[in-house]
Write an enzyme that holds these catalytic residues in place. Structure first.
Site, PDB file in Angstrom:
ATOM      1  N   ASP A   1      -4.366  -0.714  -5.914  1.00  0.00           N
ATOM      2  CA  ASP A   1      -3.701   0.584  -5.733  1.00  0.00           C
ATOM      3  C   ASP A   1      -2.815   0.953  -6.915  1.00  0.00           C
ATOM      4  O   ASP A   1      -2.442   2.105  -7.070  1.00  0.00           O
ATOM      5  CB  ASP A   1      -2.843   0.564  -4.462  1.00  0.00           C
ATOM      6  CG  ASP A   1      -3.681   0.451  -3.216  1.00  0.00           C
ATOM      7  OD1 ASP A   1      -4.869   0.845  -3.276  1.00  0.00           O
ATOM      8  OD2 ASP A   1      -3.178  -0.041  -2.199  1.00  0.00           O
TER       9      ASP A   1
ATOM     10  N   MET B   1     -10.111   4.421  -1.999  1.00  0.00           N
ATOM     11  CA  MET B   1      -8.937   3.747  -1.425  1.00  0.00           C
ATOM     12  C   MET B   1      -7.625   4.233  -2.053  1.00  0.00           C
ATOM     13  O   MET B   1      -7.606   4.650  -3.207  1.00  0.00           O
ATOM     14  CB  MET B   1      -9.050   2.232  -1.630  1.00  0.00           C
ATOM     15  CG  MET B   1      -9.914   1.521  -0.607  1.00  0.00           C
ATOM     16  SD  MET B   1      -9.857  -0.286  -0.861  1.00  0.00           S
ATOM     17  CE  MET B   1     -10.852  -0.853   0.538  1.00  0.00           C
TER      18      MET B   1
ATOM     19  N   ARG C   1     -13.427  -2.843  -4.268  1.00  0.00           N
ATOM     20  CA  ARG C   1     -12.490  -3.890  -4.687  1.00  0.00           C
ATOM     21  C   ARG C   1     -13.170  -5.228  -4.926  1.00  0.00           C
ATOM     22  O   ARG C   1     -12.544  -6.126  -5.486  1.00  0.00           O
ATOM     23  CB  ARG C   1     -11.335  -4.031  -3.694  1.00  0.00           C
ATOM     24  CG  ARG C   1     -11.673  -4.676  -2.376  1.00  0.00           C
ATOM     25  CD  ARG C   1     -10.424  -4.753  -1.506  1.00  0.00           C
ATOM     26  NE  ARG C   1     -10.670  -5.496  -0.297  1.00  0.00           N
ATOM     27  CZ  ARG C   1      -9.915  -5.441   0.786  1.00  0.00           C
ATOM     28  NH1 ARG C   1      -8.858  -4.649   0.794  1.00  0.00           N
ATOM     29  NH2 ARG C   1     -10.184  -6.162   1.848  1.00  0.00           N
TER      30      ARG C   1
END
Lengths: 404, 404
Positions: B139, B181, B298
């Protein structure tokens, strides 16, 4: 040497990683033949043929062609139009007006059928014409082919995705469901099995359209794996269906979009979500996650099989050779001749057009929830060289002191 | 030289592509210090610390460690447990029993806070102890860092995914929505902008959690792009919210799962489907497709930034050096020092633990539907070398003859 005239190349159906290799193979090979006056590319497949939307690839640099060859998706753009006979008649008018004598269409079984109908018109009109279908499909569902260009790279994506998903699911335990493309053929979903390295690795279960899907058995299978490993990774084909051939997604979901051919659109993420909800509810497992691989699996840039690239180039080259040298029509097919080697044979357009191949029985296990060693042997070479291989720690456990 | 004892390393939170580089960096660097009696790995993050679940990494081969370093996801397994003070007290008991004097925790801002609380206990008990937080998060939301290990590789995945999605959407026109995300920080979604090469390339629109999301404006934006190009590619962060901070997915969807911290689970594919349905209904566009990148972004094996790999290794190495050589506690941070170079500085655990960084204003355009050139300059180096670059045909159009 046979008759002179223009070459037209077009691309149809869903894009792949390597479809532009076939385009460039056909263009560069065609340039070697003196009877070729010009090489056109039709934009948006058959739509470009009907609307006279051509670009002159004779004027494209070789250097740029080679760069385009390494770029996924259809450089000439694509179409979902499935022409009928009237449409093909219009195509033929355009080809005649532009003195097109050679037509190469890169696509799946519908595209092959288009080539067949256009070619039939040419014969009926006594127009000197050669038409070749160049195979491509990530679904790997062309009959009379060992496999199709595009499959190896998409299979590699699915494999690498499941390698990662397995590691992720191991680190943060739960049930993971990955939904893979494939309406009738499970080849792409089955490729997830190549991701398995260690015995406890996922995918632990694989569900294919070739076997009827029973929700009860699905839940039982997952429970068994979950009880053993505390986790479970599942590969599911978007096209799984019940024993009557009704897609599971249409049974679980009310509003399923249909395409121009009346086929339900299976590519949405509804199936994964709905299966995940069933697992959560019925098995009372807290962490259930579902991913639908969607468009990533057919066009993710740079996840490509070198074998697939090479073969996609060669089917394009062979198409030009068949038409321009051997003076024949047909569909280029890939035949496996060794471990690992292939040869290209021309089959009739009628034999391949509109037909769908599915996984043979020997590739699916008895329970219908995994693949066999025969599938592994079949699939592995197609993914190409340099496939990643995840490693795990092997350090010994430390004895407890507090033993709480 | 400072006090001798064991080193314990653990990994927490969501896995990344490069988190094992940090693990291996810390292990190999720790081996160089004679005051280190053994190097343990705790399994499943803080859970392993409380339950005495250790493996002895002193006995792991360097060769295998190097292979594990290149494997995504957490080799020591992970946890979502966010310990309170009582939990940290239990951790401290175990560390004391095993004579652990050095603790390295690889994770995000919650993990940093865990390190802070454990360290505080050690101080209160006058136990000689050094604790270092090693940063990781796709993130990119750690404060006081230029960026975080894991972000560059995930950003590269998002970029390559949008490169392909753009080409796919160009070949078969329509609206494509990719959901990325990012609960509060839009850095990962913003990375989709790096995929744009030619002026008409997507993504054409980018929606981030940092700006309020209005459905009306979203539809207007898409209509404008669609009218111009006949297609539209959109990147949407899973965390988009309204002006009151309510996640859009909870507004569009009835049953949203919540996690242990009471946060709604945003990772499902509901948002993409729901936004897609709105576009289909309100703009009357036939072909609307939505993909939710999910766990692929990811942990997809082998889509990795070399810059990210190197920095992840170095923050692990620096952690060992700070604790074992410089005898200090803290959180290792990455500072940008040039075009492109970085330096690692230790900041206090208190400054970073539990805090969240979001995109600065200068990275977001005025309309709140795209990123700025400043973001491009910031992000591009993090994706590393050898980024693919799609090419298109530049051949001239052919004049029509039939002109139907």
């Amino acid at each position: 040497m046979n008759f002179s005239g223009k070459v037209v190349i077009a691309q149809g159906g869903g894009p792949t990683q390597v479809i532009n290799e076939s385009l460039v193979g056909a263009v560069l090979e065609s340039r070697k033949f003196s009877q070729v006056t010009k090489i056109y590319g039709a934009l948006n497949g058959v739509e470009g043929l009907v609307n006279e939307e051509f670009i002159d690839l004779t004027q494209e640099t070789t250097n740029n062609l080679e760069k385009v060859a390494k770029t996924p998706s259809a450089a000439l753009l694509s179409t979902r139009v499935k022409p009928d006979k009237a449409y093909c008649k219009e195509i033929f008018k355009v080809l005649k007006a532009h003195d097109v004598r050679y037509f190469f269409y890169i696509g799946g079984n519908d595209s092959c059928d288009t080539v067949r109908i256009v070619n039939k018109y040419a014969q009926e009109e006594n127009y000197e014409f050669r038409a070749i279908h160049i195979p491509k499909t990530i679904d790997n569902d062309l009959v009379l082919n060992d496999h199709s260009p595009g499959y190896g790279s998409a299979a590699r994506f699915v494999t690498q995705a499941f390698m990662g998903a397995n590691l992720d699911n191991k680190a943060l335990k739960g049930v993971y469901i990955g939904v893979v493309m494939g309406r009738h053929a499970g080849f792409l979903t089955a490729a997830s099995s190549i991701a398995k390295k260690y015995p406890d690795d996922g995918p632990h279960l694989i569900y294919l359209p070739e076997r009827p899907f029973y929700m009860d058995q699905f839940l039982k299978d997952i429970k068994q794996v979950y009880d053993q490993y505390g986790r479970c990774v599942v590969a599911v084909s978007e096209g799984i269906q019940d024993e009557k051939g009704v897609p599971i997604v249409t049974k679980l979901c009310k509003n399923v979009e249909t395409d121009a051919h009346g086929n339900p659109y299976l590519g949405g993420s509804a199936l994964g979500e709905l299966l995940g909800n069933e697992v959560k509810k019925k098995l009372n497992i807290g962490r259930v996650r579902a991913d639908t691989f969607g468009y990533l699996q057919r066009c993710f840039v740079s996840c490509v099989s070198d074998i697939d690239l090479m073969e996609a180039r060669e089917v394009g080259e062979r198409a030009a050779q068949f038409a321009l040298w051997e003076d024949v029509d047909g569909s280029v097919t890939i035949q496996r001749t060794g471990k690992y080697s292939v040869d290209y044979q021309l089959r009739s357009l009628k034999e391949i057009g509109g037909k769908t191949r599915t996984m043979p029985d020997e590739f699916i296990n008895e329970k219908g929830n995994y693949v066999t060693e025969a599938f592994y042997q079949y699939c592995r070479p197609l993914l190409g060289s340099g496939l990643p291989s995840p490693s795990k720690l092997r350090a010994p456990r430390v004895a407890k002191i507090l033993n709480k």
